[in-house]
Design an enzyme around this catalytic site. Sequence first.
Site, PDB file in Angstrom:
ATOM      1  N   ASP A 194       2.275  -5.640   8.341  1.00 18.90           N
ATOM      2  CA  ASP A 194       1.108  -4.774   8.313  1.00 18.90           C
ATOM      3  C   ASP A 194      -0.115  -5.679   8.137  1.00 18.90           C
ATOM      4  O   ASP A 194      -0.224  -6.413   7.142  1.00 18.90           O
ATOM      5  CB  ASP A 194       1.234  -3.774   7.155  1.00 18.90           C
ATOM      6  CG  ASP A 194       0.096  -2.763   7.145  1.00 18.90           C
ATOM      7  OD1 ASP A 194      -1.006  -3.112   7.610  1.00 18.90           O
ATOM      8  OD2 ASP A 194       0.309  -1.635   6.659  1.00 18.90           O
ATOM      9  N   TYR A 203     -10.497   0.140  11.198  1.00 18.73           N
ATOM     10  CA  TYR A 203     -11.755   0.570  10.555  1.00 18.73           C
ATOM     11  C   TYR A 203     -12.130  -0.330   9.382  1.00 18.73           C
ATOM     12  O   TYR A 203     -13.144  -0.119   8.748  1.00 18.73           O
ATOM     13  CB  TYR A 203     -11.659   2.032  10.095  1.00 18.73           C
ATOM     14  CG  TYR A 203     -10.398   2.363   9.327  1.00 18.73           C
ATOM     15  CD1 TYR A 203     -10.280   2.031   7.985  1.00 18.73           C
ATOM     16  CD2 TYR A 203      -9.320   2.977   9.956  1.00 18.73           C
ATOM     17  CE1 TYR A 203      -9.121   2.303   7.293  1.00 18.73           C
ATOM     18  CE2 TYR A 203      -8.153   3.261   9.269  1.00 18.73           C
ATOM     19  CZ  TYR A 203      -8.052   2.915   7.938  1.00 18.73           C
ATOM     20  OH  TYR A 203      -6.903   3.180   7.244  1.00 18.73           O
ATOM     21  N   LYS A 204     -11.281  -1.324   9.076  1.00 16.01           N
ATOM     22  CA  LYS A 204     -11.592  -2.233   7.973  1.00 16.01           C
ATOM     23  C   LYS A 204     -12.375  -3.427   8.533  1.00 16.01           C
ATOM     24  O   LYS A 204     -13.507  -3.246   8.959  1.00 16.01           O
ATOM     25  CB  LYS A 204     -10.300  -2.620   7.251  1.00 16.01           C
ATOM     26  CG  LYS A 204      -9.688  -1.407   6.529  1.00 16.01           C
ATOM     27  CD  LYS A 204      -8.334  -1.666   5.900  1.00 16.01           C
ATOM     28  CE  LYS A 204      -7.848  -0.387   5.196  1.00 16.01           C
ATOM     29  NZ  LYS A 204      -6.430  -0.432   4.843  1.00 16.01           N
ATOM     30  N   PHE A 230       0.859  -1.185   0.000  1.00 20.62           N
ATOM     31  CA  PHE A 230       0.000   0.000   0.000  1.00 20.62           C
ATOM     32  C   PHE A 230       0.900   1.241   0.000  1.00 20.62           C
ATOM     33  O   PHE A 230       1.871   1.303   0.761  1.00 20.62           O
ATOM     34  CB  PHE A 230      -0.874  -0.044   1.254  1.00 20.62           C
ATOM     35  CG  PHE A 230      -1.993   0.948   1.278  1.00 20.62           C
ATOM     36  CD1 PHE A 230      -3.236   0.624   0.763  1.00 20.62           C
ATOM     37  CD2 PHE A 230      -1.814   2.201   1.845  1.00 20.62           C
ATOM     38  CE1 PHE A 230      -4.282   1.535   0.809  1.00 20.62           C
ATOM     39  CE2 PHE A 230      -2.852   3.120   1.890  1.00 20.62           C
ATOM     40  CZ  PHE A 230      -4.092   2.785   1.371  1.00 20.62           C
ATOM     41  N   ARG A 256     -12.816  -4.398  -6.729  1.00 18.74           N
ATOM     42  CA  ARG A 256     -12.423  -5.086  -5.498  1.00 18.74           C
ATOM     43  C   ARG A 256     -13.655  -5.350  -4.631  1.00 18.74           C
ATOM     44  O   ARG A 256     -14.482  -4.466  -4.426  1.00 18.74           O
ATOM     45  CB  ARG A 256     -11.440  -4.175  -4.773  1.00 18.74           C
ATOM     46  CG  ARG A 256     -10.745  -4.793  -3.607  1.00 18.74           C
ATOM     47  CD  ARG A 256      -9.685  -3.858  -3.089  1.00 18.74           C
ATOM     48  NE  ARG A 256     -10.281  -2.703  -2.405  1.00 18.74           N
ATOM     49  CZ  ARG A 256      -9.689  -2.045  -1.406  1.00 18.74           C
ATOM     50  NH1 ARG A 256      -8.482  -2.401  -0.998  1.00 18.74           N
ATOM     51  NH2 ARG A 256     -10.280  -1.020  -0.832  1.00 18.74           N
TER      52      ARG A 256
HETATM   53  C1  LIG Z   1      -5.747   0.832   4.729  1.00 15.95           C
HETATM   54  C2  LIG Z   1      -4.272   0.758   4.771  1.00 15.95           C
HETATM   55  C3  LIG Z   1      -3.508   1.796   5.309  1.00 15.95           C
HETATM   56  C4  LIG Z   1      -4.137   3.072   5.775  1.00 15.95           C
HETATM   57  O1  LIG Z   1      -3.320   3.809   6.631  1.00 15.95           O
HETATM   58  P1  LIG Z   1      -3.949   4.971   7.504  1.00 15.95           P
HETATM   59  O2  LIG Z   1      -2.798   5.617   8.168  1.00 15.95           O
HETATM   60  O3  LIG Z   1      -4.903   4.323   8.474  1.00 15.95           O
HETATM   61  O4  LIG Z   1      -4.700   5.893   6.611  1.00 15.95           O
HETATM   62  C5  LIG Z   1      -2.138   1.613   5.385  1.00 15.95           C
HETATM   63  N1  LIG Z   1      -1.548   0.490   4.935  1.00 15.95           N
HETATM   64  C6  LIG Z   1      -2.267  -0.525   4.406  1.00 15.95           C
HETATM   65  C7  LIG Z   1      -1.577  -1.758   3.926  1.00 15.95           C
HETATM   66  C8  LIG Z   1      -3.642  -0.408   4.288  1.00 15.95           C
HETATM   67  O5  LIG Z   1      -4.340  -1.385   3.718  1.00 15.95           O
END
Ligand SMILES: *Cc1c(COP(=O)(O)O)cnc(C)c1O
Length: 400
Positions: A187, A212-213, A116, A359
């Site tokens: 992560d 939040y996911k 990400f 997705r």
């Molecule tokens: C959703 C997601 C994030 C989001 O990071 P935030 O700091 O909460 O905005 C980061 N890394 C991954 C792999 C994600 O899927």
Amino acid sequence: MTTRTTGLPRKDLFDIPSDIVYLDGNSLGPPLRGSAQQAVEVVSDEWEKDLIQAWNSANWMSMPRIVGDQIAPVIGVQPGSVAMGDTLSIKAYQALAAALDIRPDRRVILSDSGNFPTDLYIAQGLIDTLDRGHKLATPPPDEVEEHIDEEVAVVYLTHVDYRTGRMHDMDAITKRAHECGAVTIWDLAHSAGAVPLEMRQTNTEFAVGCTYKFLNGGPGAPAFIYIRPDIVNSIRPALTGWLGHKDPFAMDLRYDPAMSTERFRIGTPPVVQFKLLHFAMKIWDLVDMSDIRLAATRLSELFIEEVERRCPILDLVSPRNASNRGSQVSFASDEAYSIIQALIDSGVIGDFREPNILRFGIAPLYLDENDMVRAAETLEHVMKAEIWREPKYQVKKQVT
Ligand SMILES: *Cc1c(COP(=O)(O)O)cnc(C)c1O
């Protein structure tokens, strides 16, 4: 909420409009029934009545620890080893800075090209700040393992790929990293609440994730960081805020870290968000992660089968083998963005990811077979009737 049951889904526990199929819980989980009431209570029963005293009387200051202990069993670690707060980007920064500090003689941060973007941006920014010649390596995901060697300071990966759902072999990679003397950071953004995790057993030094996911904590819910308890007290936190101090209210002029996971706290916790997350986490007392995984596999396979049969023009980009896939299914199409917009308008909510990905998150807490078939039928209709061609579905929104 006390008895465990294998009965899934538990739609009764959620507030989701009955006319939609929600396949985006991998991006923003839906609210548990009663969430709104929780937020109202924090304001009207706690803040309004007790004002500043609520930090003590309503346990506000302890929320990060209380919620961290709810996260711990879901990711398979011991109580007291999870610190909460801030965002995943910040927790990733803390973990990475600490990991580089553990291996001061090494210069390579090994991630992958599927990660990400924020994870990679955080690494790039930290490299610039440190200015000690670190390098970020991003080979393709399936080549990561062969890039692990004695130059690598930290293996910094996302377990489940946000676009394709491809899942890394966490045990094998962690083992290989440790054999080469590298530190690992996992992560778990798309893993926590989606797949069974035994982070303690992997022996990883760090794990980070958002809530939040698949954990349904609500937009802006605080992130988590796990630090292996045997090393936590030897780690120098990179962001040294007052709530990570061993005695914040001593108002000492010199920073002295807490002798526990608490040293990874930074500043004032977002209390309303914490209360919502605390409420949402109670669901994990009721359901078993292995049941979730079984149901997700069943629903995903049904969805893949239905979509491939009805829309053969869409290409599956998720691994076909369920054991290499997290809890999402993705397809590729040049018209992915417009198709998703038309689909959402027809009551099936998935999302679009660059460059060409449709997705769909599969959360068995609130999805059943009928939802999967309905989603596939609707997708077929959008494709066959070419509804996605309407000009309004071509306009890019700020959040995709
Ligand atoms: C959703 C997601 C994030 C989001 O990071 P935030 O700091 O909460 O905005 C980061 N890394 C991954 C792999 C994600 O899927």
